[in-house]
Design a protein around this motif. Structure first.
Motif, PDB file in Angstrom:
ATOM      1  N   ASN A 160      15.329  22.681 -23.099  1.00  0.00           N
ATOM      2  CA  ASN A 160      15.734  20.763 -21.947  1.00  0.00           C
ATOM      3  C   ASN A 160      16.353  19.863 -23.430  1.00  0.00           C
ATOM      4  O   ASN A 160      15.605  19.989 -23.363  1.00  0.00           O
ATOM      5  N   THR A 173      14.297  17.644 -13.696  1.00  0.00           N
ATOM      6  CA  THR A 173      13.302  18.323 -13.690  1.00  0.00           C
ATOM      7  C   THR A 173      12.430  18.939 -15.050  1.00  0.00           C
ATOM      8  O   THR A 173      13.656  18.728 -16.086  1.00  0.00           O
ATOM      9  N   GLU A 217      10.511  22.595 -16.395  1.00  0.00           N
ATOM     10  CA  GLU A 217       9.851  24.249 -16.112  1.00  0.00           C
ATOM     11  C   GLU A 217       8.341  23.947 -16.890  1.00  0.00           C
ATOM     12  O   GLU A 217       8.360  23.171 -17.000  1.00  0.00           O
ATOM     13  N   TRP A 244       4.891  25.499 -17.082  1.00  0.00           N
ATOM     14  CA  TRP A 244       4.187  27.189 -17.060  1.00  0.00           C
ATOM     15  C   TRP A 244       3.039  27.143 -16.698  1.00  0.00           C
ATOM     16  O   TRP A 244       2.462  26.189 -17.620  1.00  0.00           O
ATOM     17  N   ALA A 269      -0.002  19.221 -12.270  1.00  0.00           N
ATOM     18  CA  ALA A 269       1.822  18.986 -11.429  1.00  0.00           C
ATOM     19  C   ALA A 269       1.274  17.781 -10.504  1.00  0.00           C
ATOM     20  O   ALA A 269       3.171  17.169  -9.785  1.00  0.00           O
ATOM     21  N   ARG A 280       4.454  14.857  -9.839  1.00  0.00           N
ATOM     22  CA  ARG A 280       5.184  14.703  -9.089  1.00  0.00           C
ATOM     23  C   ARG A 280       5.358  12.870  -8.597  1.00  0.00           C
ATOM     24  O   ARG A 280       6.930  12.285  -8.348  1.00  0.00           O
ATOM     25  N   ASN A 336      10.491  16.061 -11.332  1.00  0.00           N
ATOM     26  CA  ASN A 336      10.652  17.735 -10.451  1.00  0.00           C
ATOM     27  C   ASN A 336      10.162  18.435 -11.306  1.00  0.00           C
ATOM     28  O   ASN A 336      10.684  18.746 -11.405  1.00  0.00           O
ATOM     29  N   VAL A 337       8.348  19.041 -10.293  1.00  0.00           N
ATOM     30  CA  VAL A 337       8.560  20.264 -11.069  1.00  0.00           C
ATOM     31  C   VAL A 337       8.828  21.334 -10.683  1.00  0.00           C
ATOM     32  O   VAL A 337       8.620  21.855  -9.090  1.00  0.00           O
ATOM     33  N   GLU A 338       9.210  23.085 -11.854  1.00  0.00           N
ATOM     34  CA  GLU A 338       9.657  23.450 -11.361  1.00  0.00           C
ATOM     35  C   GLU A 338       8.671  25.147 -11.940  1.00  0.00           C
ATOM     36  O   GLU A 338       8.206  24.963 -12.735  1.00  0.00           O
ATOM     37  N   PRO A 339       7.414  25.017 -11.158  1.00  0.00           N
ATOM     38  CA  PRO A 339       6.550  25.946 -11.111  1.00  0.00           C
ATOM     39  C   PRO A 339       6.726  27.481 -12.042  1.00  0.00           C
ATOM     40  O   PRO A 339       7.864  28.142 -11.581  1.00  0.00           O
ATOM     41  N   VAL A 340       6.655  28.019 -13.455  1.00  0.00           N
ATOM     42  CA  VAL A 340       6.684  29.271 -13.952  1.00  0.00           C
ATOM     43  C   VAL A 340       5.229  29.459 -14.487  1.00  0.00           C
ATOM     44  O   VAL A 340       4.513  28.723 -15.333  1.00  0.00           O
ATOM     45  N   GLU A 347       8.944  25.510 -21.345  1.00  0.00           N
ATOM     46  CA  GLU A 347       9.654  24.338 -20.821  1.00  0.00           C
ATOM     47  C   GLU A 347       8.651  23.187 -21.654  1.00  0.00           C
ATOM     48  O   GLU A 347       8.244  22.248 -22.435  1.00  0.00           O
TER      49      GLU A 347
END
Length: 561
Positions: free
Chosen positions: A325, A396, A398, A400, A421, A425, A430-434, A452
């Motif tokens: 990123n 944005t 990711e 983890w 998280a 926000r 923008n949080v993309e959970p992994v 990331e």
């Protein structure tokens, strides 16, 4: 146990809960029966401890896991150890030591009259035989999966491409061992207290072919020595390992050079499920266990169990990889993430009593600690301004987090993730959970820099800045930065120089300066918290002294019923 439900069989939520409770009760009853059988009718002083995992083997040199060390440290000792209940280095098999002015020659005076469990003498020749064994590993023995702590501490092996910190060992006389290094290091002598560098009988290792390790599938087939004949100098000695019942039995070493153990036998019963460990303690099947659920501590205390909370010697951090990123390569973006997370709330809401917000990447008891560093208080509006200035107002990421694991520094990964998280926000991120299993891709992917933003941490092995920040940031490419972060090489070089500095005063000043820059100039991660793990024992267990290193010794324990 009964047949498993077929694919067309579905249980209601209540039904699932009842089945789970039933299985837990059956398992607990079965474990209690096995343990009572092992205790025997007249076994004297016997303690049964519920361990969360099985030892991989009983040769600590080839180990890197805490459950192996939990057992082997009762049987084996190093040249140096750590003070009871603390982290400072103290004499063990060596009574004293001195170093040359340049830090490359270390002379150890050895304790006299010590014997290994097989009756052979511990002396300077035995010390050198152990060092030479470690240094002269070949083939499979040189893999990081086996010789992890040697590689992390000493580097390479004899005849290898990688340089080694170790040069040679000399037995000047039976009670004097001289260790020669290729350079000075802040690791000495503390690193010699690591369990992997315990002294083991050269006679037993030769007789039972200790170095005969064969790669087999994704694991290893260990020698007869590592499975059945570990031989040290400690207050307990190996008795048996029942793999079917998952229990290790140690017996008192009546010829021990120091104060004899109070216990006749010490049994480690492997119980992987924390709730089953608790049930076993409540039913009297075991006398204690490690890492109780923080939510259970008050109820255990109310039932008169002895809950001891260790001093925290660990750190949880929010890592930020700059590999995939590009936004995370900008310092303002990383600072924005630091301002975005509410660490005070995290500690108060998600971590056990005694946890504290982390100022640096290691606790205040470690050299080089300073309060004079950049502070990042919770400020979502400032985080938004920094992101806007960096050109990433719509950032944005990711984020983890690991599953199928708890760690002393991370007792509730899901809860910690949800808390952080939510903070991010609120700062417009923008949080993309992994999520991935700890041993099912999380650790390996994070170490490659593929995660990331991620949660990781560390429990210290010994009291040294290098053991913390040298481990995290001491290579030019790691989980935080790769070649797009050229300052990674600068930081690694500074850490290397500090580790090599023989003058303790100058070395501490170098680490202090590095810590300041870690928080302001570099910021590859955000230190979050130090969390104290607990250990619980029954009321009749006396004399257990907890260790900040989670390295308890059981020789002082007695059973009073």
């Amino acid at each position: 146990m009964g047949a498993a439900a077929g694919p067309g069989f579905r249980l209601s939520r209540v039904g699932r809960r009842l089945v789970t409770v039933g299985l837990t009760a059956v398992l607990a009853t079965s474990l209690s029966a096995c343990v009572q059988s092992q205790r025997g009718e007249d076994s004297g002083q016997t303690m049964v401890f519920g361990a969360p995992g099985a030892p991989a083997l009983f040769d600590p040199f080839y180990a890197s896991d805490g459950e192996t060390f939990r057992v082997t440290r009762q049987m084996m000792e190093g040249l140096v150890g750590f003070e009871s209940g603390g982290v400072e280095v103290e004499p063990e098999l060596a009574t004293d030591w001195t170093s040359s002015e340049d830090g490359t020659k270390w002379t150890f005076q050895l304790r006299e009259g010590v014997k290994f469990h097989d009756g052979t003498d511990f002396n300077a020749e035995a010390v050198c035989a152990n060092f030479e064994r470690w240094y002269n590993q070949t083939g499979t023995g040189q893999s990081s999966a086996l010789s992890y702590y040697w590689i992390e501490t000493f580097g390479g092996f004899a005849g290898g491409d990688e340089p080694s910190l170790f040069s040679s060992c000399e037995a000047s006389d039976p009670t004097t061992a001289v260790i020669n290094l290729t350079r000075a290091t802040s690791k000495f002598p503390a690193a010699l207290g690591l369990d992997s560098f315990s002294m083991q009988s050269p006679t037993a290792m030769k007789e039972y072919e200790a170095d005969k390790v064969v790669a087999k599938g994704s694991g290893f087939e260990y020698s007869e020595y590592a499975r059945k004949h570990p031989t040290g100098t400690g207050p307990f000695q190996f008795d048996s390992y029942d793999q079917n019942n998952q229990s290790v039995v140690l017996r008192r070493n009546d010829d021990y050079w120091g104060d004899k153990a109070n216990l006749d036998r010490l049994i480690f019963k492997v119980i992987s499920d924390e709730s089953v460990r608790k049930q076993e303690l409540l039913s009297g099947g075991i006398d204690g266990y490690d890492f109780p659920n923080p939510a259970d501590l008050d109820s255990l205390r109310q039932q008169d169990f002895n809950v001891q909370v260790r001093e925290p010697f660990n750190v949880l951090y929010l890592g930020m990889s700059q590999k995939n990123n590009p936004a995370l390569r900008k310092l303002k973006v990383r600072k924005a993430l630091a301002y975005a997370v509410n660490r005070e709330n995290l500690v108060n809401a998600n971590l056990p009593d005694g946890a504290e917000v982390a100022n640096l990447f290691y606790p205040s008891s470690v050299d080089g600690y300073t309060e004079d560093v950049a502070k990042y208080s919770y400020d979502p509006e400032k985080a938004k301004r920094l992101l806007n200035e960096a050109g990433h107002s719509d950032l944005t990421i990711e984020f983890w987090w690991p599953t199928q694991v708890t760690r002393p520094y991370m007792p509730d990964p899901r809860g910690i993730f949800n808390s952080l998280a939510g903070d991010m926000r609120k700062a417009g991120i923008n949080v993309e959970p992994v999520s991935k299993p700890w041993n099912g891709g999380y650790i390996s992917d994070a170490n490659k820099g593929d995660a990331e933003v991620f949660l990781l941490g560390w429990t210290g092995d010994y009291n040294s800045p290098d053991n913390f920040i040298g481990t995290f940031f001491g290579s030019t490419e790691n989980q935080f930065y790769t070649k797009p972060a050229p300052w990674g090489e600068e930081l690694a070089n500074r850490l290397d120089a500090a580790d090599k500095e023989p003058d303790p005063t100058k070395r501490e000043r170098m680490y202090t300066e590095i810590n300041r820059d870690l928080k302001s100039k570099y910021l590859p991660a955000v230190p979050l918290s130090h969390s104290p793990p607990a250990i619980v024992t029954a009321p009749h267990v006396k004399g257990l002294v907890t260790s900040p290193l989670t390295a308890e010794q059981f020789a002082s324990v007695s059973i009073e019923k």
